[in-house]
Design an enzyme around this catalytic site. Sequence first.
Site, mmCIF file in Angstrom:
data_model
loop_
_atom_site.group_PDB
_atom_site.id
_atom_site.type_symbol
_atom_site.label_atom_id
_atom_site.label_comp_id
_atom_site.label_asym_id
_atom_site.label_seq_id
_atom_site.Cartn_x
_atom_site.Cartn_y
_atom_site.Cartn_z
ATOM 1 N N GLY A 362 0.826 -1.199 0.000
ATOM 2 C CA GLY A 362 0.000 0.000 0.000
ATOM 3 C C GLY A 362 0.858 1.245 0.000
ATOM 4 O O GLY A 362 2.068 1.187 0.210
ATOM 5 N N PRO A 363 0.260 2.394 -0.219
ATOM 6 C CA PRO A 363 1.011 3.661 -0.258
ATOM 7 C C PRO A 363 1.581 4.001 1.109
ATOM 8 O O PRO A 363 1.173 3.429 2.131
ATOM 9 C CB PRO A 363 -0.032 4.677 -0.717
ATOM 10 C CG PRO A 363 -1.346 4.058 -0.389
ATOM 11 C CD PRO A 363 -1.176 2.585 -0.500
ATOM 12 N N PRO A 364 2.512 4.942 1.169
ATOM 13 C CA PRO A 364 3.104 5.327 2.459
ATOM 14 C C PRO A 364 2.062 5.912 3.405
ATOM 15 O O PRO A 364 1.142 6.613 2.986
ATOM 16 C CB PRO A 364 4.161 6.368 2.075
ATOM 17 C CG PRO A 364 4.426 6.149 0.617
ATOM 18 C CD PRO A 364 3.149 5.651 0.039
ATOM 19 N N GLY A 365 2.226 5.605 4.694
ATOM 20 C CA GLY A 365 1.412 6.232 5.715
ATOM 21 C C GLY A 365 0.084 5.584 6.000
ATOM 22 O O GLY A 365 -0.724 6.146 6.748
ATOM 23 N N THR A 369 3.507 -0.808 8.836
ATOM 24 C CA THR A 369 4.474 -1.191 9.872
ATOM 25 C C THR A 369 3.825 -1.290 11.243
ATOM 26 O O THR A 369 4.055 -2.245 11.998
ATOM 27 C CB THR A 369 5.628 -0.173 9.898
ATOM 28 O OG1 THR A 369 6.240 -0.102 8.606
ATOM 29 C CG2 THR A 369 6.679 -0.594 10.916
ATOM 30 N N SER A 686 -11.613 5.185 -18.214
ATOM 31 C CA SER A 686 -12.888 5.362 -17.509
ATOM 32 C C SER A 686 -13.588 6.678 -17.840
ATOM 33 O O SER A 686 -14.712 6.889 -17.384
ATOM 34 C CB SER A 686 -12.660 5.267 -15.998
ATOM 35 O OG SER A 686 -11.835 6.316 -15.536
ATOM 36 N N LYS A 729 -14.088 6.991 -6.104
ATOM 37 C CA LYS A 729 -14.786 7.923 -6.996
ATOM 38 C C LYS A 729 -16.122 8.374 -6.398
ATOM 39 O O LYS A 729 -16.483 9.556 -6.466
ATOM 40 C CB LYS A 729 -14.999 7.259 -8.354
ATOM 41 C CG LYS A 729 -13.708 7.048 -9.138
ATOM 42 C CD LYS A 729 -13.964 6.345 -10.459
ATOM 43 C CE LYS A 729 -12.663 6.166 -11.244
ATOM 44 N NZ LYS A 729 -12.851 5.469 -12.523
#
Length: 824
Positions: A362-365, A369, A686, A729
């Site tokens: 997944g993306p940071p933050g 962890t 899309s 969305k």
Amino acid sequence: MATRDDESTVRAKVLPLLPLRDIIVFPHMVVPLFVGREKSIAAIDAALAKDRELFLSAQKKARQTEPSPEEVFDVGTIGTIHRYHKLPDGTVKVLVEGLRRAKIKRFQDTDKVFSVEVEPIVEPQRDSLEVEALMRSVQSTFEVYVKLNKRVPPEMLMTVQTIEQPGALADTVVVHLGSIKLADRQALLELADPIARLERLHEVMQNEIEILQVEKKIRSRVKRQMERTQKEYYLNEQMQAIQKELGERDEFKSEMQELEDRLRSIKGLSKEAQERVKKELRKLKMMAPMSAEATVVRNYVDWILALPWGDKTEDRRDINEATQILDEDHYGLKKVKERILEHLAVQALSNKIRGPVLCLVGPPGVGKTSLARSIARCTGRNFVRVALGGVRDEAEIRGHRRTYIGAMPGKIVQSLKKAGSSNPVFLLDEIDKMSVDFRGDPASALLEVLDPEQNHTFSDHYLDLDYDLSDVMFVTTANTLSGIPIPLQDRMEIIELAGYTEFEKLNIAVKYLVPRQLHEAGLDGIEVAVEESAVRAVINHYTREAGVRNLERELGSIARKVAREVLANGKGRSFRVEAKDVPKFLGVPHYEVGKKEERDEVGLTMGLAVTSVGGDLLPTEVAVLPGKGNLQITGKLGDVMKESVQAAMSYVRSRAKLLGLDESFYEKLDVHVHFPEGAVPKDGPSAGITVATSLVSALTRVAVRRDVAMTGEITLRGRVLAIGGLKEKLLAAHRGGIHTVLIPKENRKDLREVPRRVLQAMRIVMVDHVDDVLREALSSALPNAGDWLDKRPRPAEYREGTLVEAEPVTHAVTTVVANAPTGV
């Protein structure tokens, strides 16, 4: 000036020849010779029978017992015999003195004795300042040589200093240069000019001095090393003697006893490891305690005994308690929590299962962890973390072999020692950030570690023993899968964590971030209330991220400014932070949230897009201009999006007659399609139905409803295909004040992931054809098109959270494609 010698000394004479092995006799040189060959003894007898003179010349090949005339050097020395002594074994010892150089003119008799006619070599004599300087240089150089070479007697320096003739000086010095090769000595003998001989001799001595200086350095270094070793040995012996006299215990024996006790106390140690430790301990007992090898062996044994062989913590098997812990630590993340609870449930019912290998992507933050720490907490296991970012050496994983100085185990073994149990939760952080270089590929080394079929016999290069990792619960984290090799992905259960929605961020901030930041700002015990509206303002206008790190930073900034006001105004007051106060604390808003238009517009349709930080509104503009049929597309678009615009244009052209348009309209008009925020890259299919709606609106001059947004891929037949990121969305549409959203019918299954409050606040229409899109999106009927759009059956929709099924088809629906391209 050259001088002429006495005529009797320079004329040719016949002399017996004495071939010499490995020695050259120079003029002025007195040397004892041991003679054993018959011809050589005959030559000495012939010389004694006359005037005791003979010719001394070296053999070219020393091992030749019967040298031929060609195997003897032409230039030699005329010598005289001073002493003669016959030994009992038949050999003869003679003492000869070299007189002067001579050269063989011819051999006269070679049967019983070598007899040669020789001609003395006349040496030119020159007296000048240059000769004097050269002689002094040779004498000083010889003095340096004598100081370095202890085999030359020091009294030779006095002898050399008294020689006045250059030729005699050269011949005297060369005799004492014992390390000169035979060929070099012969070359010096053949030099008739004493000046040239001195120059060559000076060069040879300089080379010898350099070699002797290097030898002296080597001897000094070896001597110092030996002295240091002897000193250490002597001091160690003294120390042991002192300890023995004082009655102190032998520390080495005590340490050995401690290692043996530890070996007996470890129950789970494998048989292979036990045998290895016993072997190393036997070897250690035979070594000197202070030796380097003893230290290496002691460290190796200590590492083996320090590992948690079979030591396990007891898993927490209360599902309800584990659920409570996971919910306390993290909001949302439903899929990950379910997988952890599944593992605990199976563990409670089964005595032995392999530890799962989870990969959180997944993306940071987003809490990857911290989630691993929560897993350890809810399972009751120890937690250990290894950061793999930037690791490029395979030895970091598998360790170094013991042959290397400073070798040590890899990160896996080191972390297990730190964990203190053989079944910890083991976090491999940033597994996608590893790299490769000439030292190996750490990702390949992880293949064995993360494979449940192999890791029960994991072997570290340093230990060279099998260690069971099957009880370890491995958790890995990554931002993207692109940096993870496919074979490594295959060994892990990949769980993708999407970015947090606005509602999730709001809940995380209220439950976790705000209390933590107030505590860190020292505001415990002070009444400080941060309203949800203020948090939402920070989320929408001061951060744009998938996670919550920047959100926590901004909330921390607010908390610190509130702390400042507390100190300025006193602790007795209560503080409330509302949305209108946020700009005072954080300054001008950094971002704006997409909103619906103020009124219905012709050629402007609101699309929906998803980015790495969530969903957003995507306005799509179309302008129709007089021209020659050109289609211009702008807005920093990718290839897929450009092709989607072309597909939408082809669909509109194919339906021109049904839409009430001139079938050749495209020949007289230029169409410009633009997506605002031109500096932001955009791509994906899309926006197909969005472009088609804007095209029809611009060409028919019918406005598009401002409270309608849409997303879906278009085909040339007008079908609407499924898209991704529906949840994000719809959240963006809800945030922007959109009332109706058109989505592909195939995405109906994804609505279960959308928050209930969003479904209740909007009307969501599930379309499968662009005709349905036009009926819902256009503000009025199409001129010159008839009422065929209104006759289409109504598609299914969600209205105020309730599903309204589609109308049944009771009559034929117009699906004729006018002016369609071939194959449509």
